[in-house]
Motif scaffolding. Sequence first.
Motif, PDB file in Angstrom:
ATOM      1  N   ALA A 113       0.856  -1.186   0.000  1.00 39.38           N
ATOM      2  CA  ALA A 113       0.000   0.000   0.000  1.00 39.38           C
ATOM      3  C   ALA A 113       0.890   1.232   0.000  1.00 39.38           C
ATOM      4  O   ALA A 113       1.966   1.241   0.609  1.00 39.38           O
ATOM      5  CB  ALA A 113      -0.904  -0.006   1.228  1.00 39.38           C
ATOM      6  N   LEU A 114       0.451   2.257  -0.712  1.00 38.83           N
ATOM      7  CA  LEU A 114       1.173   3.521  -0.798  1.00 38.83           C
ATOM      8  C   LEU A 114       0.195   4.647  -0.478  1.00 38.83           C
ATOM      9  O   LEU A 114      -1.021   4.498  -0.634  1.00 38.83           O
ATOM     10  CB  LEU A 114       1.720   3.741  -2.209  1.00 38.83           C
ATOM     11  N   HIS A 115       0.738   5.789  -0.069  1.00 33.92           N
ATOM     12  CA  HIS A 115      -0.071   6.965   0.242  1.00 33.92           C
ATOM     13  C   HIS A 115       0.558   8.154  -0.461  1.00 33.92           C
ATOM     14  O   HIS A 115       1.761   8.395  -0.311  1.00 33.92           O
ATOM     15  CB  HIS A 115      -0.092   7.172   1.763  1.00 33.92           C
ATOM     16  N   SER A 116      -0.229   8.873  -1.244  1.00 30.66           N
ATOM     17  CA  SER A 116       0.245  10.108  -1.862  1.00 30.66           C
ATOM     18  C   SER A 116      -0.789  11.193  -1.625  1.00 30.66           C
ATOM     19  O   SER A 116      -1.916  10.920  -1.195  1.00 30.66           O
ATOM     20  CB  SER A 116       0.534   9.911  -3.362  1.00 30.66           C
ATOM     21  N   SER A 144       4.364  -1.550 -19.682  1.00 30.21           N
ATOM     22  CA  SER A 144       5.562  -1.473 -18.852  1.00 30.21           C
ATOM     23  C   SER A 144       5.310  -2.098 -17.485  1.00 30.21           C
ATOM     24  O   SER A 144       6.170  -2.812 -16.952  1.00 30.21           O
ATOM     25  CB  SER A 144       6.015  -0.016 -18.682  1.00 30.21           C
ATOM     26  N   PHE A 145       4.149  -1.825 -16.913  1.00 32.36           N
ATOM     27  CA  PHE A 145       3.808  -2.428 -15.619  1.00 32.36           C
ATOM     28  C   PHE A 145       3.846  -3.949 -15.722  1.00 32.36           C
ATOM     29  O   PHE A 145       4.412  -4.620 -14.863  1.00 32.36           O
ATOM     30  CB  PHE A 145       2.421  -1.977 -15.157  1.00 32.36           C
ATOM     31  N   HIS A 192       1.071  -6.498 -11.404  1.00 32.54           N
ATOM     32  CA  HIS A 192      -0.115  -7.204 -11.888  1.00 32.54           C
ATOM     33  C   HIS A 192      -1.396  -6.422 -11.681  1.00 32.54           C
ATOM     34  O   HIS A 192      -2.350  -6.589 -12.448  1.00 32.54           O
ATOM     35  CB  HIS A 192      -0.224  -8.561 -11.195  1.00 32.54           C
ATOM     36  N   GLU A 193      -1.432  -5.593 -10.650  1.00 32.88           N
ATOM     37  CA  GLU A 193      -2.637  -4.817 -10.338  1.00 32.88           C
ATOM     38  C   GLU A 193      -2.224  -3.562  -9.591  1.00 32.88           C
ATOM     39  O   GLU A 193      -1.274  -3.590  -8.798  1.00 32.88           O
ATOM     40  CB  GLU A 193      -3.599  -5.655  -9.483  1.00 32.88           C
ATOM     41  N   VAL A 232      -0.921  -2.034  -4.583  1.00 30.82           N
ATOM     42  CA  VAL A 232      -0.154  -2.555  -5.715  1.00 30.82           C
ATOM     43  C   VAL A 232       0.133  -4.029  -5.471  1.00 30.82           C
ATOM     44  O   VAL A 232       0.655  -4.392  -4.419  1.00 30.82           O
ATOM     45  CB  VAL A 232       1.173  -1.782  -5.879  1.00 30.82           C
ATOM     46  N   GLU A 233      -0.231  -4.858  -6.437  1.00 29.13           N
ATOM     47  CA  GLU A 233       0.100  -6.278  -6.390  1.00 29.13           C
ATOM     48  C   GLU A 233       1.164  -6.518  -7.457  1.00 29.13           C
ATOM     49  O   GLU A 233       0.949  -6.219  -8.629  1.00 29.13           O
ATOM     50  CB  GLU A 233      -1.140  -7.122  -6.633  1.00 29.13           C
TER      51      GLU A 233
END
Length: 111
Positions: free
Chosen positions: A4-7, A31-32, A38-39, A53-54
């Motif tokens: 998990a990310l926070h922006s 590119s991903f 994957h997600e 993000v997976e």
Amino acid sequence: MRVALHSVLHPGSESGYVENHQRIPDDLAASFARVGIHEWTIWRSGRDLFHLVECDDFDAAMSALADDPANARWQAHIGRFVDGFVSAAGDGEPRPIERVWDLGEQRGSGA
């Protein structure tokens, strides 16, 4: 792996950010896939964005994307909306939020 990310968005840029994320460029999606992402799902609450993000290896994916032309174009475009990532390091780089608890793991442990 799942991170998990926070922006945080610039004030007043919420609708522009949402509009620009109706669909990311196909070359960025490719590119991903190439770097093992994957997600990627983003939720918004006010100016705060929360990303799930997976991927195979988050650090390796971010490293591979650092020199990716599709990612560079996207970051230059979308950067006008985002103040940066929130991280314990305080450097604005995308670093995972500390995971505290996982229901699936608890259920799987039999405890």
